[in-house]
Motif scaffolding. Structure first.
Motif: not given
Length: 198
Positions: A37-41, A72-80
């Motif tokens: 899995i691409d963690l940045n996708a 985004v799974p990397a660092q449990d990131t959410m973009l708003f």
């Protein structure tokens, strides 16, 4: 000649069965193994989203409304996109942060508002509303602190300030302007009863 075929034929059969088992094992392993899995996708995109955060007692602490949320799974990131964050705490003034775009990390306990951002602290205890305009504002929801190292303007009633960098602490109800501060301060008018008591 006969003894040679009786010796070679079982060996060839054993090699063929072993090869077949190895090939089947490799195919089965590739089918069962999870795809990398691409963690940045992005793994989630939601439009017109509302996210609510509660404290341990079940009381609402914050509410984030955005036109689009991407996880985004990397660092449990959410973009708003076009986020509006409202933080509430009993006994403290409500904080509202209006931004163009934001990014949250650490299970949404910290949010970075980049681009143009406005922070508003509601009026409380007779003090007027505090409005801070700037960019690159970090909001730590757990510590109830907002900060930036960029140029900001702050207005509270008739008072006005400009500075490079600030830290607003909602628990302590303080605003610290970091450097290159220019300010016009207009004291809050006191009630007549307080003046007479002096």
């Amino acid at each position: 000649m006969r003894s040679l075929t009786t010796w070679v034929l079982p060996l060839l059969l054993l090699l063929m069965v072993g090869s077949l088992i190895w090939v089947l094992s490799r195919v089965a392993t590739n089918l069962v193994a999870p795809n990398r899995i691409d963690l940045n996708a992005p793994d989630l995109i939601a439009h017109e989203a509302v996210l609510v955060r509660f404290d341990e007692a079940g009381l609402k602490r914050s509410r984030m409304v955005a036109s689009q949320v991407t996880h985004v799974p990397a660092q449990d990131t959410m973009l708003f996109e076009v986020p509006v964050l409202t933080q509430t705490q009993i006994g403290r003034p409500t904080i509202v942060v209006l931004g163009t775009r934001a990014r949250s990390v650490h299970k949404a306990s910290e949010t970075w508002f980049y681009d143009a951002t406005q922070l508003r602290r509601a009026p409380y205890a007779g003090n007027p509303e505090l409005i801070i305009d700037g960019r690159d504002i970090w909001v730590d929801g757990n510590a109830e602190i907002a900060r930036s190292s960029q140029f900001v303007t702050a207005k509270m009633g008739l008072s006005h300030a400009e500075a490079v960098g600030f830290e607003a602490n909602n628990k302590l109800e303080t605003l610290e302007l970091k450097s290159k501060v220019r300010m016009t301060y207009v004291p809050t008018a006191r009630p007549a009863a307080a003046r007479a008591a002096r």
